[in-house]
Design a protein around this motif. Structure first.
Motif, PDB file in Angstrom:
ATOM      1  N   GLU A  71       4.611   0.790   1.386  1.00 15.63           N
ATOM      2  CA  GLU A  71       4.912  -0.354   2.241  1.00 15.63           C
ATOM      3  C   GLU A  71       4.690  -1.635   1.454  1.00 15.63           C
ATOM      4  O   GLU A  71       3.658  -1.817   0.806  1.00 15.63           O
ATOM      5  CB  GLU A  71       4.021  -0.366   3.482  1.00 15.63           C
ATOM      6  N   TYR A  72       5.666  -2.503   1.526  1.00 17.83           N
ATOM      7  CA  TYR A  72       5.598  -3.798   0.847  1.00 17.83           C
ATOM      8  C   TYR A  72       5.809  -4.897   1.870  1.00 17.83           C
ATOM      9  O   TYR A  72       6.738  -4.822   2.692  1.00 17.83           O
ATOM     10  CB  TYR A  72       6.671  -3.873  -0.241  1.00 17.83           C
ATOM     11  N   ASP A  73       4.961  -5.919   1.827  1.00 21.96           N
ATOM     12  CA  ASP A  73       5.019  -7.070   2.724  1.00 21.96           C
ATOM     13  C   ASP A  73       4.676  -6.625   4.144  1.00 21.96           C
ATOM     14  O   ASP A  73       5.550  -6.223   4.918  1.00 21.96           O
ATOM     15  CB  ASP A  73       6.401  -7.733   2.693  1.00 21.96           C
ATOM     16  N   PHE A  74       3.390  -6.713   4.496  1.00 25.85           N
ATOM     17  CA  PHE A  74       2.938  -6.238   5.796  1.00 25.85           C
ATOM     18  C   PHE A  74       3.505  -7.059   6.943  1.00 25.85           C
ATOM     19  O   PHE A  74       3.492  -6.612   8.085  1.00 25.85           O
ATOM     20  CB  PHE A  74       1.413  -6.239   5.858  1.00 25.85           C
ATOM     21  N   GLY A  75       3.988  -8.265   6.645  1.00 27.45           N
ATOM     22  CA  GLY A  75       4.622  -9.066   7.687  1.00 27.45           C
ATOM     23  C   GLY A  75       6.021  -8.547   8.020  1.00 27.45           C
ATOM     24  O   GLY A  75       6.335  -8.243   9.166  1.00 27.45           O
ATOM     25  N   ASP A  76       6.856  -8.421   6.981  1.00 24.21           N
ATOM     26  CA  ASP A  76       8.208  -7.890   7.188  1.00 24.21           C
ATOM     27  C   ASP A  76       8.201  -6.381   7.344  1.00 24.21           C
ATOM     28  O   ASP A  76       9.064  -5.819   8.017  1.00 24.21           O
ATOM     29  CB  ASP A  76       9.111  -8.284   6.021  1.00 24.21           C
ATOM     30  N   GLY A  77       7.251  -5.709   6.699  1.00 24.72           N
ATOM     31  CA  GLY A  77       7.102  -4.262   6.879  1.00 24.72           C
ATOM     32  C   GLY A  77       8.200  -3.438   6.241  1.00 24.72           C
ATOM     33  O   GLY A  77       8.848  -2.639   6.920  1.00 24.72           O
ATOM     34  N   TRP A  78       8.416  -3.617   4.922  1.00 23.11           N
ATOM     35  CA  TRP A  78       9.420  -2.816   4.229  1.00 23.11           C
ATOM     36  C   TRP A  78       8.815  -1.463   3.847  1.00 23.11           C
ATOM     37  O   TRP A  78       7.986  -1.377   2.945  1.00 23.11           O
ATOM     38  CB  TRP A  78       9.919  -3.541   2.988  1.00 23.11           C
ATOM     39  N   ARG A 126       0.846  -1.193   0.000  1.00 19.33           N
ATOM     40  CA  ARG A 126       0.000   0.000   0.000  1.00 19.33           C
ATOM     41  C   ARG A 126       0.884   1.246   0.000  1.00 19.33           C
ATOM     42  O   ARG A 126       2.005   1.240   0.511  1.00 19.33           O
ATOM     43  CB  ARG A 126      -0.943   0.037   1.202  1.00 19.33           C
ATOM     44  N   PHE A 127       0.377   2.284  -0.607  1.00 22.19           N
ATOM     45  CA  PHE A 127       0.952   3.615  -0.503  1.00 22.19           C
ATOM     46  C   PHE A 127       0.156   4.389   0.547  1.00 22.19           C
ATOM     47  O   PHE A 127      -1.038   4.141   0.733  1.00 22.19           O
ATOM     48  CB  PHE A 127       0.842   4.368  -1.835  1.00 22.19           C
ATOM     49  N   GLU A 128       0.807   5.331   1.196  1.00 18.96           N
ATOM     50  CA  GLU A 128       0.091   6.302   2.032  1.00 18.96           C
ATOM     51  C   GLU A 128       0.521   7.683   1.592  1.00 18.96           C
ATOM     52  O   GLU A 128       1.704   8.041   1.689  1.00 18.96           O
ATOM     53  CB  GLU A 128       0.374   6.107   3.513  1.00 18.96           C
ATOM     54  N   ILE A 129      -0.437   8.440   1.080  1.00 19.43           N
ATOM     55  CA  ILE A 129      -0.166   9.764   0.532  1.00 19.43           C
ATOM     56  C   ILE A 129      -1.089  10.760   1.210  1.00 19.43           C
ATOM     57  O   ILE A 129      -2.317  10.679   1.065  1.00 19.43           O
ATOM     58  CB  ILE A 129      -0.369   9.785  -0.997  1.00 19.43           C
ATOM     59  N   ARG A 130      -0.513  11.644   2.010  1.00 18.85           N
ATOM     60  CA  ARG A 130      -1.283  12.626   2.783  1.00 18.85           C
ATOM     61  C   ARG A 130      -2.370  11.959   3.614  1.00 18.85           C
ATOM     62  O   ARG A 130      -3.508  12.413   3.664  1.00 18.85           O
ATOM     63  CB  ARG A 130      -1.871  13.685   1.864  1.00 18.85           C
ATOM     64  N   GLY A 131      -1.990  10.867   4.261  1.00 17.77           N
ATOM     65  CA  GLY A 131      -2.892  10.173   5.160  1.00 17.77           C
ATOM     66  C   GLY A 131      -3.910   9.273   4.499  1.00 17.77           C
ATOM     67  O   GLY A 131      -4.715   8.633   5.190  1.00 17.77           O
ATOM     68  N   ARG A 132      -3.869   9.165   3.189  1.00 11.19           N
ATOM     69  CA  ARG A 132      -4.841   8.351   2.466  1.00 11.19           C
ATOM     70  C   ARG A 132      -4.150   7.128   1.871  1.00 11.19           C
ATOM     71  O   ARG A 132      -3.116   7.265   1.218  1.00 11.19           O
ATOM     72  CB  ARG A 132      -5.495   9.170   1.363  1.00 11.19           C
ATOM     73  N   PRO A 133      -4.724   5.931   2.056  1.00 14.14           N
ATOM     74  CA  PRO A 133      -4.103   4.728   1.499  1.00 14.14           C
ATOM     75  C   PRO A 133      -4.475   4.525   0.032  1.00 14.14           C
ATOM     76  O   PRO A 133      -5.603   4.801  -0.388  1.00 14.14           O
ATOM     77  CB  PRO A 133      -4.675   3.607   2.373  1.00 14.14           C
ATOM     78  N   TYR A 134      -3.521   4.034  -0.730  1.00 15.13           N
ATOM     79  CA  TYR A 134      -3.721   3.685  -2.132  1.00 15.13           C
ATOM     80  C   TYR A 134      -3.099   2.318  -2.365  1.00 15.13           C
ATOM     81  O   TYR A 134      -2.067   1.989  -1.774  1.00 15.13           O
ATOM     82  CB  TYR A 134      -3.030   4.681  -3.065  1.00 15.13           C
ATOM     83  N   GLY A 135      -3.694   1.557  -3.261  1.00 16.24           N
ATOM     84  CA  GLY A 135      -3.107   0.272  -3.596  1.00 16.24           C
ATOM     85  C   GLY A 135      -4.010  -0.522  -4.498  1.00 16.24           C
ATOM     86  O   GLY A 135      -5.100  -0.070  -4.891  1.00 16.24           O
ATOM     87  N   ILE A 136      -3.566  -1.710  -4.847  1.00 16.66           N
ATOM     88  CA  ILE A 136      -4.315  -2.628  -5.689  1.00 16.66           C
ATOM     89  C   ILE A 136      -4.865  -3.726  -4.790  1.00 16.66           C
ATOM     90  O   ILE A 136      -4.100  -4.407  -4.094  1.00 16.66           O
ATOM     91  CB  ILE A 136      -3.419  -3.241  -6.778  1.00 16.66           C
ATOM     92  N   HIS A 137      -6.169  -3.903  -4.794  1.00 13.47           N
ATOM     93  CA  HIS A 137      -6.757  -4.924  -3.928  1.00 13.47           C
ATOM     94  C   HIS A 137      -6.324  -6.318  -4.363  1.00 13.47           C
ATOM     95  O   HIS A 137      -6.314  -6.642  -5.551  1.00 13.47           O
ATOM     96  CB  HIS A 137      -8.284  -4.837  -3.950  1.00 13.47           C
TER      97      HIS A 137
END
Length: 212
Positions: A92-99, A51-62
């Motif tokens: 952020e990539y890989d919510f488990g590792d949290g990159w 997910r991306f976070e841009i000005r507090g708003r999340p963006y991404g591909i479901h």
């Protein structure tokens, strides 16, 4: 608003020495396409949620098992978000590792019609191996990952001695891992191969092929 080129500096957070990339992307690049660009630029395998976070708003591909996003990432264009110079947003990539990747627009310039975008113009070091546990685990085991990568790539590793901790998939990933390696040409070959092209690029190519 005419199309421009955005110079992005992308830094992987919580890693020292820094792992970073400098990219040129068109302002009509969608958030979905920017995700693909970052995967290529850092050598990630796109095996996890993001997910991306841009000005507090999340963006991404479901994706199955992931969050839903209010905005269609294929329609949201980076140039339409009106980001200020050096304003930070995150990927952020890989919510488990949290990159976490910190992105900033360094410079905005005119499109060079002779250049293909996106393109990587600078960077340092390889991204960590997939599924290595996140920034803290990577920093604690960085030298070990490097030694394993070198040994695997030279076929000198005693696989029986590490059978319990390195499976076939890990071996494949680690065999390509060299912490100081940054191959800009290889990255740009993969970036150039990204498909589909933007509508604007397809239109440009169509005009160039028009004999009239």
């Amino acid at each position: 608003m005419g199309q421009e080129v955005l110079q992005l500096r992308v830094v992987l957070r919580s890693i020292s020495p820094l792992i970073w990339r400098r990219l040129l992307v068109r302002s009509d690049t969608s958030i979905a396409r920017l995700h693909q660009i970052l995967q290529v630029a850092f050598g990630w395998q796109d095996m996890h949620l993001h997910r991306f976070e841009i000005r507090g708003r999340p963006y991404g591909i479901h994706q199955d098992g992931g969050a839903f996003f209010d905005t269609n990432a294929h329609e949201a264009l980076i140039g339409q978000l009106m980001l200020r110079r050096l304003e930070r947003f995150t990927y952020e990539y890989d919510f488990g590792d949290g990159w976490l990747h910190d992105l900033r627009i360094e410079v905005t310039s005119l499109i060079d019609p002779k250049r293909v975008y996106p393109v990587c113009i600078a960077g340092r070091r390889a991204a960590p191996p997939e599924d290595c546990g996140g920034p803290h685990a990577f920093m604690a085991n960085r030298s070990r990952f490097a030694l394993m990568g070198e040994s695997l790539s030279r076929a000198h590793l005693d696989l029986d001695g590490l059978a319990d901790e390195v499976d076939d998939e890990d071996c494949d990933i680690l065999s390509h891992y060299h912490p100081e390696r940054f191959d800009r040409r290889a990255i740009n070959r993969r970036l150039a191969a990204l498909a589909p092209p933007s509508k604007e690029r397809a239109a440009d190519e169509g005009h160039r092929s028009d004999p009239y």
